[in-house]
Scaffold this active site. Structure first.
Site, PDB file in Angstrom:
ATOM      1  CG  ASP A 199      30.241  -7.596  96.872  1.00 27.49           C
ATOM      2  OD1 ASP A 199      29.399  -7.724  97.775  1.00 27.49           O
ATOM      3  OD2 ASP A 199      30.927  -8.531  96.412  1.00 27.49           O
TER       4      ASP A 199
HETATM    5  N1  URA Z   1      28.420 -12.115  94.447  1.00 26.07           N
HETATM    6  C1  URA Z   1      29.453 -11.375  94.866  1.00 26.07           C
HETATM    7  O1  URA Z   1      30.494 -11.881  95.249  1.00 26.07           O
HETATM    8  N2  URA Z   1      29.330 -10.034  94.822  1.00 26.07           N
HETATM    9  C2  URA Z   1      28.212  -9.415  94.381  1.00 26.07           C
HETATM   10  O2  URA Z   1      28.167  -8.191  94.356  1.00 26.07           O
HETATM   11  C3  URA Z   1      27.139 -10.206  93.952  1.00 26.07           C
HETATM   12  C4  URA Z   1      27.259 -11.567  93.999  1.00 26.07           C
END
Ligand code: URA
Length: 245
Positions: A104
């Site tokens: 993310d």
């Molecule tokens: N899980 C998430 O919620 N975000 C990420 O960036 C990676 C795994």
């Protein structure tokens, strides 16, 4: 076999036209002899190429370990945000790498960038069960019941039952918790959604391991380096890709 101008251009020596000029000036040697024809076909496994008496190492694939900073998106192109590819120097961008899986925008930590589609597939396809470990900070106290919930498979908001996952509580009190979470899948926002399903929120998320590759503590956020030969060997062994070494 590849054309000399394409090889040198891919390595960042300029456009094909600029490479042609470099070659014309007699700055390039093929197996120790000056070559003047930039369209000559080269066997990159056998021929030695030198530019200005420096032997060049030619490779088709690139494997980069990056400590992704927050605010940068895991994509090759984005209209608004800076991408993990934008951060790379031109000498790496020329290989046209892409991120293996996604983090993310606000998640930091380990991300591998490569142009090797086969390796990408083996790392992210769920059937290969590659472990991804995250360090997370959570807004509430976690206890053994949460560890059990992760072990038996958490059902997230869309009704999907996640594969069993490992939750290690490093520290937990009323102000929040610090944990390591290991999952083998990579659904959109997966770690955040798993905690959400337990009524808790992730306030900080950092990926620290993917398969056998660990985040290099000496890489500060936004920094990167190529995977070492040792890391490549371990990775390909673990993924049963030793034939491709
Ligand atoms: N899980 C998430 O919620 N975000 C990420 O960036 C990676 C795994």
């Amino acid at each position: 076999m590849e054309r000399l101008d394409k090889i040198l251009s891919n390595l960042g020596y300029g456009t094909r036209k600029q490479v042609k000029d470099i070659v014309k000036k007699g700055r390039v040697k093929l197996d120790g002899v000056i070559i003047k024809n930039s369209s000559e076909k080269i066997d990159t496994d056998k021929n030695k190429i030198e530019v200005d008496d420096q032997v060049i190492s030619y490779k088709n694939n690139i494997y980069i370990l990056m400590n992704k900073p927050a605010g940068v998106v895991s994509a090759t192109y984005d209209n608004y945000d800076e991408t993990v590819i934008d951060i790379l120097d031109e000498e790496y961008r020329t290989f046209k790498p892409f991120p293996v899986g996604r983090l993310d925008k606000d998640t930091v930590g380990l991300i591998i960038l490569t142009n090797d589609g086969e390796l990408n597939h083996r790392l992210i396809a769920p059937k290969w069960h590659v472990d991804k470990t995250y360090y997370a900070e959570i807004d509430k106290a976690l206890d053994k019941s949460d560890v059990e919930a992760f072990k038996s498979g958490i059902v997230i908001d869309d009704g999907y039952k996640c594969m069993p996952a490992e939750l290690d509580i490093i520290q937990a009190d009323k102000d929040g918790s610090m944990v390591n979470v290991t999952i083998q899948e990579g659904k959109f926002h997966q770690v955040k959604r798993m905690f959400k399903a337990l009524g808790k929120n992730v306030v900080y998320l950092k990926r620290i391991k993917m398969g056998p590759i660990e985040l290099d503590d000496s890489l500060s956020e936004g920094n990167y380096r190529e995977l070492t030969d040792n890391e490549m060997e371990t990775l390909k062994k673990e993924l049963n890709m030793i034939d491709l070494l």
